[in-house]
Scaffold this motif. Structure first.
Motif, mmCIF file in Angstrom:
data_model
loop_
_atom_site.group_PDB
_atom_site.id
_atom_site.type_symbol
_atom_site.label_atom_id
_atom_site.label_comp_id
_atom_site.label_asym_id
_atom_site.label_seq_id
_atom_site.Cartn_x
_atom_site.Cartn_y
_atom_site.Cartn_z
ATOM 1 N N GLN A 94 0.850 -1.446 0.058
ATOM 2 C CA GLN A 94 -0.019 0.027 -0.029
ATOM 3 C C GLN A 94 0.713 1.364 -0.254
ATOM 4 O O GLN A 94 0.227 1.879 -0.682
ATOM 5 C CB GLN A 94 -0.446 -0.436 1.009
ATOM 6 N N GLU A 95 2.084 1.525 0.486
ATOM 7 C CA GLU A 95 3.285 2.140 0.748
ATOM 8 C C GLU A 95 4.038 2.668 -0.980
ATOM 9 O O GLU A 95 4.342 3.468 -1.280
ATOM 10 C CB GLU A 95 3.830 2.729 1.794
ATOM 11 N N HIS A 96 4.599 1.215 -1.138
ATOM 12 C CA HIS A 96 5.396 1.153 -2.277
ATOM 13 C C HIS A 96 4.122 0.206 -3.732
ATOM 14 O O HIS A 96 3.587 -0.911 -3.829
ATOM 15 C CB HIS A 96 6.184 0.433 -2.550
ATOM 16 N N GLU A 97 4.303 1.058 -4.354
ATOM 17 C CA GLU A 97 3.172 0.910 -5.867
ATOM 18 C C GLU A 97 4.069 -0.484 -6.714
ATOM 19 O O GLU A 97 3.194 -0.751 -7.674
ATOM 20 C CB GLU A 97 2.829 1.973 -6.532
ATOM 21 N N TRP A 98 5.475 0.233 -6.431
ATOM 22 C CA TRP A 98 5.907 -1.302 -7.306
ATOM 23 C C TRP A 98 6.344 -2.842 -7.159
ATOM 24 O O TRP A 98 6.282 -4.099 -8.298
ATOM 25 C CB TRP A 98 7.049 -1.032 -7.561
ATOM 26 N N ILE A 99 5.712 -2.621 -5.804
ATOM 27 C CA ILE A 99 5.837 -3.931 -4.823
ATOM 28 C C ILE A 99 4.124 -5.052 -6.379
ATOM 29 O O ILE A 99 5.324 -5.901 -6.505
ATOM 30 C CB ILE A 99 5.438 -4.821 -3.759
ATOM 31 N N ILE A 100 3.479 -4.200 -6.347
ATOM 32 C CA ILE A 100 2.392 -5.716 -6.310
ATOM 33 C C ILE A 100 2.994 -5.793 -7.806
ATOM 34 O O ILE A 100 2.750 -6.945 -8.657
ATOM 35 C CB ILE A 100 1.068 -4.993 -6.506
ATOM 36 N N PRO A 101 3.129 -4.926 -8.812
ATOM 37 C CA PRO A 101 3.693 -5.151 -10.291
ATOM 38 C C PRO A 101 4.401 -6.246 -10.289
ATOM 39 O O PRO A 101 4.578 -6.873 -11.877
ATOM 40 C CB PRO A 101 3.255 -4.076 -11.167
ATOM 41 N N THR A 102 5.572 -6.114 -9.167
ATOM 42 C CA THR A 102 6.696 -6.714 -9.996
ATOM 43 C C THR A 102 6.023 -8.623 -9.337
ATOM 44 O O THR A 102 6.390 -9.479 -10.175
ATOM 45 C CB THR A 102 7.933 -6.205 -8.665
ATOM 46 N N PHE A 103 5.669 -8.486 -8.480
ATOM 47 C CA PHE A 103 5.039 -9.974 -7.421
ATOM 48 C C PHE A 103 4.601 -10.461 -8.636
ATOM 49 O O PHE A 103 4.427 -11.494 -9.031
ATOM 50 C CB PHE A 103 4.746 -9.440 -6.173
ATOM 51 N N THR A 104 3.261 -10.132 -9.220
ATOM 52 C CA THR A 104 2.525 -10.635 -10.272
ATOM 53 C C THR A 104 3.304 -10.760 -11.354
ATOM 54 O O THR A 104 2.988 -11.696 -11.746
ATOM 55 C CB THR A 104 1.533 -9.157 -10.968
ATOM 56 N N ALA A 105 4.384 -10.146 -11.708
ATOM 57 C CA ALA A 105 4.971 -11.000 -12.724
ATOM 58 C C ALA A 105 5.785 -11.818 -12.681
ATOM 59 O O ALA A 105 6.005 -12.633 -12.934
ATOM 60 C CB ALA A 105 6.014 -9.320 -13.630
ATOM 61 N N LEU A 106 6.283 -11.812 -10.972
ATOM 62 C CA LEU A 106 7.672 -13.261 -10.800
ATOM 63 C C LEU A 106 6.362 -14.155 -11.159
ATOM 64 O O LEU A 106 6.917 -15.576 -11.657
ATOM 65 C CB LEU A 106 8.482 -12.820 -9.898
ATOM 66 N N THR A 107 5.476 -13.763 -10.340
ATOM 67 C CA THR A 107 4.013 -15.398 -9.904
ATOM 68 C C THR A 107 3.713 -15.446 -11.896
ATOM 69 O O THR A 107 3.898 -17.133 -11.853
ATOM 70 C CB THR A 107 3.373 -14.976 -9.434
ATOM 71 N N GLN A 108 3.566 -15.125 -12.328
ATOM 72 C CA GLN A 108 3.372 -15.431 -14.065
ATOM 73 C C GLN A 108 4.701 -16.012 -14.605
ATOM 74 O O GLN A 108 3.888 -17.142 -14.679
ATOM 75 C CB GLN A 108 2.458 -14.471 -15.107
ATOM 76 N N ILE A 109 6.105 -15.407 -13.993
ATOM 77 C CA ILE A 109 6.816 -16.568 -14.715
ATOM 78 C C ILE A 109 7.016 -17.586 -14.025
ATOM 79 O O ILE A 109 7.070 -18.717 -14.909
ATOM 80 C CB ILE A 109 8.521 -15.786 -14.231
ATOM 81 N N GLY A 110 7.049 -17.763 -12.676
ATOM 82 C CA GLY A 110 7.004 -18.905 -12.224
ATOM 83 C C GLY A 110 5.270 -19.456 -13.063
ATOM 84 O O GLY A 110 5.584 -20.794 -12.711
ATOM 85 N N GLN A 111 4.403 -19.537 -13.022
ATOM 86 C CA GLN A 111 3.065 -20.097 -13.354
ATOM 87 C C GLN A 111 3.868 -21.417 -14.860
ATOM 88 O O GLN A 111 3.697 -21.829 -15.431
ATOM 89 C CB GLN A 111 1.985 -19.398 -14.008
ATOM 90 N N TRP A 112 3.968 -19.806 -15.454
ATOM 91 C CA TRP A 112 4.965 -20.550 -16.892
ATOM 92 C C TRP A 112 6.026 -21.416 -16.435
ATOM 93 O O TRP A 112 6.112 -22.348 -17.421
ATOM 94 C CB TRP A 112 5.521 -19.363 -17.491
ATOM 95 N N LEU A 113 6.470 -21.087 -15.854
ATOM 96 C CA LEU A 113 7.745 -22.613 -15.812
ATOM 97 C C LEU A 113 7.745 -23.431 -14.738
ATOM 98 O O LEU A 113 7.797 -24.715 -15.236
ATOM 99 C CB LEU A 113 8.896 -21.991 -14.244
ATOM 100 N N LEU A 114 6.265 -22.896 -14.388
ATOM 101 C CA LEU A 114 5.256 -24.862 -13.819
ATOM 102 C C LEU A 114 5.118 -25.869 -15.039
ATOM 103 O O LEU A 114 4.871 -26.971 -14.595
ATOM 104 C CB LEU A 114 4.472 -24.822 -12.646
ATOM 105 N N ASN A 115 4.380 -25.387 -15.962
ATOM 106 C CA ASN A 115 4.371 -25.911 -17.019
ATOM 107 C C ASN A 115 5.454 -26.290 -18.029
ATOM 108 O O ASN A 115 5.412 -27.471 -18.559
ATOM 109 C CB ASN A 115 3.123 -25.358 -17.652
#
Length: 374
Positions: A56-77
């Motif tokens: 809530q204080e740092h806006e860059w956290i949500i998009p950064t972790f969202t991108a990393l999670t999407q990469i992780g989901q792709w790596l899962l496949n």
């Protein structure tokens, strides 16, 4: 006349360099991508959820972790595809080298059935019965692979590590199988010993991660004549025991020094435990020092074995990267593949190339003293 025996030498067979090119690169990719998936998907994604207040204080956290999670989901496949390829090649190699005999009559059908069930579950989501069958087949395959491992590795350190790992993972699979069957039946009775099996399995898996160093992490032993290695072993074990003791009583010591600091560190440790609980299935009911010791022992041993090019390093890496709670089918396949690689790494006695002739006389017959003339 004395029959001379051929001297033998012991060498490690089943190194990665002894395998085919396709198998080598597939196993390497499986290990690299699996470790990346563990970090980016199963751990970092949970860390992002834990940092919701900070986001809530740092806006860059949500998009950064969202991108990393999407990469992780792709790596899962990607991991799932590589596991299919690696298990298929490993099964074909087992049949080609040993034939469809012995434990292969059980291991190969179980591996094939696991792959077919995994594909089937992609089309039709598994119900209670399907999940129970999947876990039963995986348990049978692991038992057979560990029986093979124990039969070819006679050292107590190897057997202790293998038995504790099998019982540890078996505790989780028993918990899943029995709970699923009771849910399928629809009974309200509590399954027998599921809580004890779950906790006991986690403790045994942590113990197995520590015993890995005893079994394979040689080089820090006191039983050496090299003074330099002995001094290094003394320094290593003295430091390790000191750090373990301090961590074991860290909370008590910090509470005596500063109760507020101890409370903050305890909350941070709970947050780390929450991340690993959802990422790898550990509940951290044991003191944190045991888990950290297991992580250090496992990391040191796996890195050493990987540098030596041994299949045991890849097998142990996959078996412990999968974690304790095998919530996904790819984690179960990862454990089965790791057990197959571990059983392929063994010592074999080979005869030396220069074998002396048998039935040779002790004294050679000289030529005729008179040159063949009387």
């Amino acid at each position: 006349m004395i029959a001379a025996t051929n001297p033998t030498i012991e060498r490690i067979t089943g190194k990665l360099s002894d395998q085919s090119l396709l198998f080598r690169y597939t196993i390497k990719l499986v290990l690299i991508v699996s470790f990346s998936e563990l970090i980016l998907y199963r751990l970092v994604s949970r860390l992002g959820v834990h940092l919701s207040k900070l986001a809530q204080e740092h806006e860059w956290i949500i998009p950064t972790f969202t991108a990393l999670t999407q990469i992780g989901q792709w790596l899962l496949n990607v991991v799932a595809i590589l596991l299919f390829l690696a298990l298929s090649v490993a099964a074909v190699n087992r049949v080609a080298s040993r034939g469809f005999t012995g434990l292969n009559r059980i291991v190969i059908p179980c591996v094939a059935l696991l792959l077919l069930l995994t594909v089937g579950f992609l089309l039709v989501p598994p119900a209670f019965l399907g999940s129970a069958i999947y876990n039963i087949v995986a348990l049978v395959a692991l038992i057979c692979l560990m029986v093979e491992y124990l039969s070819t590795h006679t050292e107590w350190s190897h057997r202790a590590m293998g038995i504790t790992y099998l019982l540890g993972v078996g505790g989780w699979l028993y918990y899943q199988i029995v709970s699923t069957i009771y849910s399928f039946i629809g009974t309200v009775a509590a399954p027998p010993l599921v809580y004890e099996a779950h906790r006991g399995g986690e403790g045994l898996l942590v113990l197995s991660s520590i015993l890995v160093m005893w079994a394979y992490g040689q080089g820090v032993s006191f039983r050496t004549r090299n003074q330099r290695q002995r001094r290094r072993a003394i320094w290593f074990w003295a430091t390790s025991i000191s750090v373990f003791t301090v961590m074991l009583f860290l909370d008590y010591l910090l509470h005596r020094y500063d109760a507020g600091m101890a409370s903050n560190i305890r909350k941070a440790a709970d947050g780390i435990g929450w991340i690993f609980q959802f990422g790898m299935g550990y509940t951290f009911f044991l003191p944190f020092a045991f888990y950290l010791t297991g992580l250090f022992c496992w990391s040191y041993t796996v890195i050493k074995l990987l540098n030596m090019g041994r299949l045991a390093g890849y097998g142990l890496g996959l078996m412990f990267i999968a974690g304790y709670a095998l919530l996904y089918s790819n984690l179960t396949l990862m454990v089965v593949l790791g057990a197959m690689l571990l059983s392929m790494d063994r010592q074999r006695r080979d005869a030396t190339e220069s074998a002396p002739a048998t039935n040779a006389p002790m004294v050679s017959r000289p030529d005729s003293l008179a040159g063949g003339h009387i």
